[in-house]
Write a protein that holds these residues in place. Sequence first.
Motif, PDB file in Angstrom:
ATOM      1  N   THR A  52     -36.213 -46.175 -30.613  1.00 23.47           N
ATOM      2  CA  THR A  52     -35.227 -44.516 -30.815  1.00 23.47           C
ATOM      3  C   THR A  52     -35.043 -44.624 -29.093  1.00 23.47           C
ATOM      4  N   SER A  53     -33.597 -44.305 -29.154  1.00 23.13           N
ATOM      5  CA  SER A  53     -32.304 -43.907 -27.979  1.00 23.13           C
ATOM      6  C   SER A  53     -33.148 -42.471 -27.060  1.00 23.13           C
ATOM      7  N   ILE A  54     -33.098 -42.491 -25.773  1.00 22.16           N
ATOM      8  CA  ILE A  54     -33.566 -41.125 -25.234  1.00 22.16           C
ATOM      9  C   ILE A  54     -32.312 -40.803 -24.480  1.00 22.16           C
ATOM     10  N   VAL A  55     -32.012 -40.091 -24.179  1.00 24.47           N
ATOM     11  CA  VAL A  55     -31.033 -39.494 -22.489  1.00 24.47           C
ATOM     12  C   VAL A  55     -31.479 -38.089 -21.992  1.00 24.47           C
ATOM     13  N   LEU A  56     -32.026 -38.167 -20.507  1.00 25.27           N
ATOM     14  CA  LEU A  56     -33.018 -37.231 -19.488  1.00 25.27           C
ATOM     15  C   LEU A  56     -31.096 -36.675 -19.300  1.00 25.27           C
ATOM     16  N   VAL A  57     -31.662 -35.211 -19.012  1.00 24.94           N
ATOM     17  CA  VAL A  57     -29.893 -34.703 -19.154  1.00 24.94           C
ATOM     18  C   VAL A  57     -30.671 -33.581 -18.714  1.00 24.94           C
ATOM     19  N   SER A  58     -29.855 -32.891 -17.175  1.00 23.81           N
ATOM     20  CA  SER A  58     -30.409 -31.708 -16.277  1.00 23.81           C
ATOM     21  C   SER A  58     -29.739 -30.531 -16.702  1.00 23.81           C
ATOM     22  N   ARG A  59     -30.138 -29.576 -16.479  1.00 22.33           N
ATOM     23  CA  ARG A  59     -29.510 -28.812 -17.217  1.00 22.33           C
ATOM     24  C   ARG A  59     -27.923 -27.574 -15.811  1.00 22.33           C
ATOM     25  N   SER A  60     -26.795 -27.593 -16.071  1.00 20.86           N
ATOM     26  CA  SER A  60     -26.125 -27.210 -15.236  1.00 20.86           C
ATOM     27  C   SER A  60     -25.200 -25.910 -15.871  1.00 20.86           C
ATOM     28  N   LYS A  61     -24.288 -25.479 -15.383  1.00 23.27           N
ATOM     29  CA  LYS A  61     -23.018 -24.925 -15.634  1.00 23.27           C
ATOM     30  C   LYS A  61     -22.048 -25.651 -15.186  1.00 23.27           C
ATOM     31  N   GLY A  62     -21.628 -27.032 -15.088  1.00 22.75           N
ATOM     32  CA  GLY A  62     -21.185 -28.265 -14.955  1.00 22.75           C
ATOM     33  C   GLY A  62     -21.373 -28.610 -15.628  1.00 22.75           C
ATOM     34  N   THR A  63     -21.120 -30.076 -15.426  1.00 17.97           N
ATOM     35  CA  THR A  63     -21.477 -30.920 -15.979  1.00 17.97           C
ATOM     36  C   THR A  63     -21.865 -31.548 -15.585  1.00 17.97           C
ATOM     37  N   PRO A  64     -23.536 -31.976 -16.990  1.00 21.11           N
ATOM     38  CA  PRO A  64     -24.472 -31.869 -16.266  1.00 21.11           C
ATOM     39  C   PRO A  64     -24.364 -34.051 -15.813  1.00 21.11           C
ATOM     40  N   ASP A  65     -25.543 -33.490 -14.610  1.00 19.59           N
ATOM     41  CA  ASP A  65     -26.273 -35.351 -15.071  1.00 19.59           C
ATOM     42  C   ASP A  65     -27.248 -35.439 -16.036  1.00 19.59           C
ATOM     43  N   PHE A  66     -27.319 -36.970 -16.291  1.00 22.14           N
ATOM     44  CA  PHE A  66     -27.759 -37.496 -17.313  1.00 22.14           C
ATOM     45  C   PHE A  66     -27.879 -38.913 -17.685  1.00 22.14           C
ATOM     46  N   ILE A  67     -28.759 -39.546 -17.603  1.00 24.44           N
ATOM     47  CA  ILE A  67     -29.206 -41.066 -17.812  1.00 24.44           C
ATOM     48  C   ILE A  67     -29.606 -41.472 -19.373  1.00 24.44           C
ATOM     49  N   ALA A  68     -28.949 -42.735 -20.002  1.00 23.48           N
ATOM     50  CA  ALA A  68     -29.108 -42.611 -21.497  1.00 23.48           C
ATOM     51  C   ALA A  68     -29.888 -44.432 -20.926  1.00 23.48           C
ATOM     52  N   TYR A  69     -31.038 -43.889 -22.325  1.00 28.53           N
ATOM     53  CA  TYR A  69     -31.257 -45.365 -22.335  1.00 28.53           C
ATOM     54  C   TYR A  69     -31.496 -45.979 -23.743  1.00 28.53           C
ATOM     55  N   LEU A 129     -28.063 -40.812 -33.119  1.00 28.95           N
ATOM     56  CA  LEU A 129     -28.886 -39.605 -32.930  1.00 28.95           C
ATOM     57  C   LEU A 129     -29.991 -40.483 -32.044  1.00 28.95           C
ATOM     58  N   LEU A 130     -30.060 -39.240 -31.120  1.00 27.59           N
ATOM     59  CA  LEU A 130     -31.542 -39.971 -29.973  1.00 27.59           C
ATOM     60  C   LEU A 130     -32.257 -38.387 -29.450  1.00 27.59           C
ATOM     61  N   ALA A 131     -33.143 -38.542 -28.777  1.00 26.38           N
ATOM     62  CA  ALA A 131     -33.771 -37.414 -27.909  1.00 26.38           C
ATOM     63  C   ALA A 131     -33.127 -37.400 -26.803  1.00 26.38           C
ATOM     64  N   ASP A 132     -32.305 -35.613 -27.157  1.00 27.06           N
ATOM     65  CA  ASP A 132     -31.728 -34.985 -25.253  1.00 27.06           C
ATOM     66  C   ASP A 132     -33.402 -35.017 -24.688  1.00 27.06           C
ATOM     67  N   LEU A 133     -33.574 -35.046 -23.502  1.00 29.96           N
ATOM     68  CA  LEU A 133     -34.661 -34.257 -22.646  1.00 29.96           C
ATOM     69  C   LEU A 133     -33.934 -33.594 -21.944  1.00 29.96           C
ATOM     70  N   ILE A 134     -34.071 -32.531 -22.271  1.00 25.67           N
ATOM     71  CA  ILE A 134     -33.129 -31.424 -20.863  1.00 25.67           C
ATOM     72  C   ILE A 134     -33.830 -31.168 -19.994  1.00 25.67           C
ATOM     73  N   GLY A 135     -33.578 -31.130 -19.029  1.00 27.28           N
ATOM     74  CA  GLY A 135     -34.494 -29.883 -17.539  1.00 27.28           C
ATOM     75  C   GLY A 135     -34.285 -28.393 -18.411  1.00 27.28           C
ATOM     76  N   GLN A 136     -34.970 -28.010 -17.956  1.00 29.01           N
ATOM     77  CA  GLN A 136     -35.822 -26.808 -17.785  1.00 29.01           C
ATOM     78  C   GLN A 136     -35.065 -25.754 -17.160  1.00 29.01           C
ATOM     79  N   GLN A 137     -34.855 -26.303 -15.454  1.00 23.93           N
ATOM     80  CA  GLN A 137     -34.317 -24.922 -14.754  1.00 23.93           C
ATOM     81  C   GLN A 137     -33.523 -25.924 -14.370  1.00 23.93           C
TER      82      GLN A 137
END
Length: 304
Positions: free
Chosen positions: A91-108, A13-21
Amino acid sequence: MEKTIDILAVGELLADLIGQQMHDSLLDTPTFERFQGGSPANMAANMARLGNRAALVACVGNDNLGLYLVDEVGRAGVDTEHIARSTHEPTSIVLVSRSKGTPDFIAYRQADRQLMPYHLPDTLLTQARLFHTTCFALSQEPAQSTLVDAAARAGRVGCQVSIDCNYAPSIWPDREQAWQVIKAYCSAGALVKLSEDDAARLYGQPAGTDQIIADFHEMGATLVCLTLGAEGSLVSTNGGADRVQLPGRNIDVIDVTGAGDAYWAGFLTAWLDGRNPAACAEAGADVAVMKLTRKGPLPTGISI
């Protein structure tokens, strides 16, 4: 003991910080929006939205981000009683790109991996019809050993084991160890979901459908569901002897984040209702389409 929990989702259970563009890469993503994330947590929330009795076993930090996450899954109707708070990991966080394909991400990774055996007693496993986790949750200790042991115990007390085999080398660099752990987990007679991209990452190269299905059945999986993107999905049972393939659907994709969790929630809801593999796959596709065509989580009160 009476089964009072339809699905016990266990893991991150973590926070996804997802790209707005819309960008394929985080390099090009300047701003992010916060969402409750973590595949098991999303599964529990989706299952609750579909009318199932869902409970989540996870660990967050003793911080305000953790409070936000517990509140969010609780709003979806998930039993949050079994979510632990770490006093020494945030708490863990993940940065995620907004994409129509497999998104780019970094997990902390921080608190999410701090699951211990005492978080999953037999008394809890006995109450559940399904025990579900992910490769993300299995990738690091102490959660890794905790989950493999709990899966074996779940099988012994009549709880069906499930896994989203969402392997990623950036999360789990030791591929050989990943295979060993996944095999140990699947030996409990798991229901397995994985995508073609998951399989390519796990094998280290594109793998044929027959090989994927044969390997997972050999490891002990009783059902293997291979999602094929725009080409639909393939479900194999009876050691690979029985297969059903469903075609894809032509839709306008808004966001792929969480689509796999949505698919498997629909699939498992139908499985709990006693439907056949083809009907389960249809239900999974129905819920995945709902997710692919909207931004953010699924709506509440949906049915299949």
